[in-house]
Design a protein around this motif. Structure first.
Motif: not given
Length: 431
Positions: A44, A107, A110-112, A115, A152, A155, A157
């Motif tokens: 994470s 990234i 990306e949805e990430f 975070a 976030s 979580q 990666i």
């Protein structure tokens, strides 16, 4: 407050996070370190920061001949990238920064990426609360400990988003160590100031950049030569005159002595309801006002924050209009904003200022003044439109309507752009 509390509740519903959430800052850091998965397993954001900071600390201690770039300036995004790709820690600086930037670019779509932005938001908040630079070790420790409250960042990666799996081979790095957080934080919050160990950095929004360029061009014209790179836009000889002008404006708008005192002591223009862009400066402003009111009870009795906010908003509008009188770009931007937000704060302030202009000058005089202004602005209303708007407003004044309600408010708001043209024309010198 509600959003932060909700995030904490969501994070702590995860059984794996509950023990960490109840622990102290140092205990959280240790527990996060102990929760690290095996080699090659997804990390994470919080775990990657722990790994990255440990790797950098270990490599710095292990090698006496470690290059200076490695010993100094690591920021949070550097450490995050180092934790995600430990094998790159001993690379040359340009290789490491190229890897870091290629990974961030990958990234970003990306949805990430949420975070990363959540982490940056928390970083800026902690830096302000602790009054320590964003790259100070105490801020990093507090950040890692508090990330347990950000779902976030807890979580794992996905492996496909690790730096080693970057789609493009990184080229030569353009930025050095310690610049990534600054760049990304300013992109995340345009106009904010980020405190770093090298001092504060500020980002200007496009309108402010345009204004600064115009001011620089004007000063270069006045001097008859281009400005040097390190030369200020406002000369020392002009500062005294500017300060006196601001004080006279505050007197004109009958702004409280507490606000006038704070402006003189701090050197800041009185901020609107949104406050100063730099939170440290906003804190200084509020403390100066509070100190004055505490030491002047008579002024404190008459001090109404809402009334002062309205006066300051009108003062800001006048200053912006005076600037717009000499700037086609600024006029066009204000008109566009009024048409996009006919019920916004700017529109309401414009409407409040119009009665005084009409009573002082009269409708026909205003129409004479505004004609050359209208001809010089793309998209400005016609003289007929402005005349109709002024007739309507004049009727309201004669009927004794000092404020607008219901349908009248909607009608006034729809004419805010036309009224702005009239007010702007008043600031243009006429023979």
């Amino acid at each position: 407050m509600g959003k932060a509390s909700r995030r904490r509740r969501e994070a702590r519903r995860n059984p794996a996070n509950q023990n960490i959430a109840r622990a102290s800052q140092q205990e959280r850091y240790v527990m996060l370190a102990q929760s690290l998965p095996g080699p090659g397993q997804p990390l994470s954001v919080a775990q990657a920061l722990v790994v990255g900071s440990a790797l950098v600390a270990a490599n710095t201690r292990a090698a006496q001949d470690t290059p200076r770039w490695f010993r100094d300036g690591w920021d949070v995004l550097d450490l995050l990238a180092a934790g995600m790709a430990g094998g790159h820690v001993q690379a040359r600086e340009e290789q490491f920064t190229a890897m870091r930037d290629a990974w961030l670019e990958q990234i970003r779509t990306e949805e990430f990426w949420t975070a990363v932005t959540d982490m940056l938001d928390l970083l800026l908040r902690i830096s302000h609360d602790l009054r320590e630079p964003a790259d100070d070790p105490s801020v990093l420790t507090a950040l890692i400990a508090d990330l347990v409250d950000v779902p976030s960042c807890m979580q794992p990666i996905p492996a496909r988003l690790r730096p080693d799996a970057a789609r493009n081979q990184p080229g030569p790095g353009k930025d050095g160590i310690g610049t990534a957080v600054l760049r990304e934080a300013l992109a995340l919050r345009p106009g904010t100031r980020v405190l770093t160990s090298d001092g504060e950095a500020i980002s200007l929004d496009p309108d402010a950049v345009g204004t600064m360029r115009e001011m620089a061009d004007g000063r270069a014209q006045m001097l008859g030569r281009p400005l040097r790179p390190d030369e200020p836009i406002v000369g020392e000889d002009e500062l005294e005159g500017i300060e006196a002008w601001i004080q006279s404006l505050m007197e004109q708008f009958q702004i409280s002595p507490a606000i006038r005192h704070a402006a003189k002591v701090t050197g800041f223009m009185p901020p609107g309801r949104s406050g100063l862009p730099n939170q440290h400066h906003q804190d200084e402003w509020e403390q100066t006002v509070e100190d004055y009111l505490r030491n002047h009870p008579a002024d404190a009795t008459d001090f109404d924050p809402e009334e002062e906010a309205d006066k300051i908003a009108s003062l800001h509008l006048l200053v912006s209009i005076q600037h717009a009188a000499d700037s086609t770009r600024a006029r066009a931007a204000a008109l566009a904003r009024l048409r996009e937000e006919p019920d916004g704060d700017l529109a309401l302030i414009v409407i409040r200022m119009m009665p005084a202009a009409l009573q002082d000058i009269g409708r026909m005089a205003l129409l004479d003044i505004v004609e050359p202004y209208v001809r010089g602005v793309d998209g400005a209303p016609s003289m007929a439109q402005i005349g109709k708007a002024l007739v309507w407003l004049e009727k309201q004044l004669k009927a004794g309507s000092g404020s607008y309600a219901g349908r009248e408010a909607e009608q006034a708001a729809s004419m805010a752009a036309e009224f702005y043209c009239v007010l702007a024309a008043l600031q243009t010198p006429h023979g």
